[in-house]
Write a protein that holds these residues in place. Structure first.
Motif, PDB file in Angstrom:
ATOM      1  N   HIS A  44      -6.247  -6.321   9.369  1.00  0.00           N
ATOM      2  CA  HIS A  44      -5.023  -6.429  10.180  1.00  0.00           C
ATOM      3  C   HIS A  44      -4.725  -5.067  10.803  1.00  0.00           C
ATOM      4  CE1 HIS A  44      -4.018 -10.409   8.521  1.00  0.00           C
ATOM      5  NE2 HIS A  44      -4.404  -9.935   7.361  1.00  0.00           N
ATOM      6  N   ARG A  45      -4.147  -5.066  11.988  1.00  0.00           N
ATOM      7  CA  ARG A  45      -3.837  -3.820  12.684  1.00  0.00           C
ATOM      8  C   ARG A  45      -2.812  -3.020  11.870  1.00  0.00           C
ATOM      9  NH1 ARG A  45      -4.065  -2.683  18.180  1.00  0.00           N
ATOM     10  NH2 ARG A  45      -3.983  -0.444  18.486  1.00  0.00           N
ATOM     11  N   PHE A  46      -3.081  -1.757  11.614  1.00  0.00           N
ATOM     12  CA  PHE A  46      -2.135  -0.870  10.931  1.00  0.00           C
ATOM     13  C   PHE A  46      -1.078  -0.443  11.938  1.00  0.00           C
ATOM     14  CE2 PHE A  46      -0.471   1.840   7.800  1.00  0.00           C
ATOM     15  CZ  PHE A  46      -0.214   3.087   8.353  1.00  0.00           C
ATOM     16  N   THR A  47       0.183  -0.776  11.662  1.00  0.00           N
ATOM     17  CA  THR A  47       1.274  -0.469  12.605  1.00  0.00           C
ATOM     18  C   THR A  47       2.358   0.328  11.883  1.00  0.00           C
ATOM     19  OG1 THR A  47       2.478  -2.449  11.961  1.00  0.00           O
ATOM     20  CG2 THR A  47       0.904  -2.672  13.793  1.00  0.00           C
ATOM     21  N   GLN A  48       3.331   0.770  12.648  1.00  0.00           N
ATOM     22  CA  GLN A  48       4.448   1.516  12.059  1.00  0.00           C
ATOM     23  C   GLN A  48       5.231   0.618  11.090  1.00  0.00           C
ATOM     24  OE1 GLN A  48       4.805   4.651  12.330  1.00  0.00           O
ATOM     25  NE2 GLN A  48       6.811   5.020  11.433  1.00  0.00           N
ATOM     26  N   LEU A  49       5.276  -0.661  11.392  1.00  0.00           N
ATOM     27  CA  LEU A  49       5.934  -1.606  10.478  1.00  0.00           C
ATOM     28  C   LEU A  49       5.182  -1.640   9.147  1.00  0.00           C
ATOM     29  CD1 LEU A  49       7.983  -3.820   9.792  1.00  0.00           C
ATOM     30  CD2 LEU A  49       6.438  -5.486  10.884  1.00  0.00           C
ATOM     31  N   ALA A  50       3.862  -1.686   9.212  1.00  0.00           N
ATOM     32  CA  ALA A  50       3.062  -1.685   7.979  1.00  0.00           C
ATOM     33  C   ALA A  50       3.284  -0.371   7.225  1.00  0.00           C
ATOM     34  CB  ALA A  50       1.587  -1.857   8.319  1.00  0.00           C
ATOM     35  N   ALA A  51       3.368   0.733   7.968  1.00  0.00           N
ATOM     36  CA  ALA A  51       3.611   2.035   7.324  1.00  0.00           C
ATOM     37  C   ALA A  51       4.946   2.024   6.598  1.00  0.00           C
ATOM     38  CB  ALA A  51       3.574   3.151   8.373  1.00  0.00           C
ATOM     39  N   ARG A  52       5.949   1.435   7.231  1.00  0.00           N
ATOM     40  CA  ARG A  52       7.276   1.377   6.580  1.00  0.00           C
ATOM     41  C   ARG A  52       7.232   0.495   5.336  1.00  0.00           C
ATOM     42  NH1 ARG A  52      11.219   3.994   7.666  1.00  0.00           N
ATOM     43  NH2 ARG A  52      11.648   5.005   9.670  1.00  0.00           N
ATOM     44  N   GLU A  53       6.532  -0.620   5.437  1.00  0.00           N
ATOM     45  CA  GLU A  53       6.427  -1.513   4.270  1.00  0.00           C
ATOM     46  C   GLU A  53       5.734  -0.791   3.123  1.00  0.00           C
ATOM     47  OE1 GLU A  53       6.017  -5.720   6.803  1.00  0.00           O
ATOM     48  OE2 GLU A  53       4.245  -4.725   5.974  1.00  0.00           O
ATOM     49  N   LEU A  54       4.641  -0.094   3.422  1.00  0.00           N
ATOM     50  CA  LEU A  54       3.857   0.575   2.379  1.00  0.00           C
ATOM     51  C   LEU A  54       4.607   1.766   1.805  1.00  0.00           C
ATOM     52  CD1 LEU A  54       0.302   0.388   4.003  1.00  0.00           C
ATOM     53  CD2 LEU A  54       1.204  -1.011   2.105  1.00  0.00           C
ATOM     54  N   ALA A  55       5.483   2.373   2.594  1.00  0.00           N
ATOM     55  CA  ALA A  55       6.252   3.541   2.104  1.00  0.00           C
ATOM     56  C   ALA A  55       7.208   3.145   0.991  1.00  0.00           C
ATOM     57  CB  ALA A  55       7.030   4.181   3.252  1.00  0.00           C
ATOM     58  N   GLY A  56       7.478   1.853   0.869  1.00  0.00           N
ATOM     59  CA  GLY A  56       8.371   1.380  -0.195  1.00  0.00           C
ATOM     60  C   GLY A  56       7.637   0.924  -1.440  1.00  0.00           C
ATOM     61  N   LYS A  57       6.331   1.041  -1.457  1.00  0.00           N
ATOM     62  CA  LYS A  57       5.539   0.599  -2.616  1.00  0.00           C
ATOM     63  C   LYS A  57       5.437   1.728  -3.653  1.00  0.00           C
ATOM     64  CE  LYS A  57       4.288  -3.318  -0.529  1.00  0.00           C
ATOM     65  NZ  LYS A  57       4.748  -4.652  -0.975  1.00  0.00           N
ATOM     66  N   PRO A  58       5.363   1.404  -4.923  1.00  0.00           N
ATOM     67  CA  PRO A  58       5.271   2.447  -5.951  1.00  0.00           C
ATOM     68  C   PRO A  58       3.904   3.098  -6.078  1.00  0.00           C
ATOM     69  CG  PRO A  58       5.327   0.262  -6.981  1.00  0.00           C
ATOM     70  CD  PRO A  58       5.559   0.036  -5.515  1.00  0.00           C
ATOM     71  N   HIS A  59       2.826   2.327  -5.779  1.00  0.00           N
ATOM     72  CA  HIS A  59       1.474   2.845  -6.010  1.00  0.00           C
ATOM     73  C   HIS A  59       0.510   2.256  -4.989  1.00  0.00           C
ATOM     74  CE1 HIS A  59      -2.305   3.103  -8.795  1.00  0.00           C
ATOM     75  NE2 HIS A  59      -2.185   4.197  -8.046  1.00  0.00           N
ATOM     76  N   LEU A  60      -0.135   3.120  -4.230  1.00  0.00           N
ATOM     77  CA  LEU A  60      -1.143   2.685  -3.265  1.00  0.00           C
ATOM     78  C   LEU A  60      -2.505   3.194  -3.709  1.00  0.00           C
ATOM     79  CD1 LEU A  60       0.664   3.627   0.095  1.00  0.00           C
ATOM     80  CD2 LEU A  60       0.827   1.470  -1.191  1.00  0.00           C
ATOM     81  N   VAL A  61      -3.509   2.331  -3.661  1.00  0.00           N
ATOM     82  CA  VAL A  61      -4.893   2.741  -3.894  1.00  0.00           C
ATOM     83  C   VAL A  61      -5.678   2.425  -2.636  1.00  0.00           C
ATOM     84  CG1 VAL A  61      -7.011   2.335  -5.220  1.00  0.00           C
ATOM     85  CG2 VAL A  61      -4.801   2.433  -6.395  1.00  0.00           C
ATOM     86  N   PHE A  62      -6.353   3.457  -2.090  1.00  0.00           N
ATOM     87  CA  PHE A  62      -7.174   3.285  -0.891  1.00  0.00           C
ATOM     88  C   PHE A  62      -8.637   3.215  -1.304  1.00  0.00           C
ATOM     89  CE2 PHE A  62      -4.332   3.852   2.725  1.00  0.00           C
ATOM     90  CZ  PHE A  62      -3.205   4.364   2.107  1.00  0.00           C
ATOM     91  N   ALA A  63      -9.318   2.144  -0.961  1.00  0.00           N
ATOM     92  CA  ALA A  63     -10.748   1.987  -1.248  1.00  0.00           C
ATOM     93  C   ALA A  63     -11.501   2.291   0.041  1.00  0.00           C
ATOM     94  CB  ALA A  63     -11.044   0.566  -1.731  1.00  0.00           C
ATOM     95  N   CYS A  64     -12.111   3.465   0.099  1.00  0.00           N
ATOM     96  CA  CYS A  64     -12.778   3.900   1.336  1.00  0.00           C
ATOM     97  C   CYS A  64     -14.252   3.501   1.288  1.00  0.00           C
ATOM     98  CB  CYS A  64     -12.662   5.414   1.498  1.00  0.00           C
ATOM     99  SG  CYS A  64     -10.963   5.984   1.660  1.00  0.00           S
TER     100      CYS A  64
END
Ligand SMILES: N#Cc1c(-c2ccc3cc[nH]c3c2)n[nH]c1N
Length: 227
Positions: free
Chosen positions: A88-108
């Motif tokens: 899915h396209r990464f947008t500013q809305l997605a950034a705002r949603e993710l900024a409210g999450k407690p823990h993000l794991v990025f699998a590169c």
């Protein structure tokens, strides 16, 4: 917020120790951990990839190292983000949603990507988002993850000094931002728009809004629902 990154190029993320996110890390507002996927391989060559079932060019990242690496990080509080050109396209809305999450794991991922069963396995247990920076192809997920971490991290309360500045940026209100000017008032024959020197704040606000609409219609009509 805590952010963990799994990659075969951990040194790539050294830059996260500088600038805004470096300050946020130092202040304890954001914790960032970077993990080498190869630490979860157990053969002499520390193999992370293999040939694709069904044939085809390139290599696919093996599921076993990913499973071991992600099991060591993921809890029921985790959102797993998999940068992918098919996401899915990464947008500013997605950034705002993710900024409210407690823990993000990025699998590169690298090569032709990660074995699909890794995404399927964790999708049964936690929120998994496959996200794309845009319609072009990179060689791996690291550049995308770096961009996403910065876009998300700067929205976390306490990271940016003046939170109001976040509200006036491009894409926050669905429009591109207005043009900005600073001293000197005249530079190489180019003048600052007189309205900005008028002190009439209502007129300045109206002019800026008009600039946003004009700029968006000219450069990104898709944001206005036009083609
Ligand atoms: N996000 C994103 C991407 C990628 C990408 C992401 C991960 C891998 C793993 C191998 N090749 C990749 C390309 N290309 N273009 C984007 N917008």
């Amino acid at each position: 917020m805590r952010v963990d990154v799994v990659t075969i190029f951990p040194d790539f993320f050294g830059v996260l120790d500088v600038s805004l996110l470096g300050k946020a890390r130092a202040a304890g507002v954001i914790e960032i951990g970077v993990h080498d996927l190869r630490a979860h391989t157990h053969d002499r060559h520390r193999t992370v990839d293999d040939t694709p079932y069904g044939g085809g060019a390139g290599m696919v990242m093996r599921p076993e190292p990913w499973g071991e690496a992600l099991d060591a990080l993921i809890t029921d509080q985790t959102t797993l983000i998999v940068p992918s050109p098919a996401g899915h396209r990464f947008t500013q809305l997605a950034a705002r949603e993710l900024a409210g999450k407690p823990h993000l794991v990025f699998a590169c991922g690298r090569y032709e990507g990660i074995d699909q069963r890794v995404i399927d396995h964790y999708s049964e247990r936690i929120e998994v988002r496959e996200l794309s920076l845009g319609d072009y192809v990179l060689n791996g997920g690291e550049v995308a993850a770096m961009a996403m971490i910065e876009a998300v991290g700067r929205l976390v309360p306490g990271v940016v000094g003046n939170p109001q500045s976040l509200d006036e940026e491009s894409h926050e209100d669905g429009l591109l931002e207005y043009p900005s000017y600073t001293k000197p008032a005249s530079w190489r024959g180019h003048e600052v728009p007189p309205i900005l020197l008028s002190g009439n704040h209502a007129a300045i606000t109206a002019w800026r809004r008009e600039q946003q609409l004009d700029r968006t219609a000219r450069i990104r009509p898709d944001l206005l629902g036009e083609q």
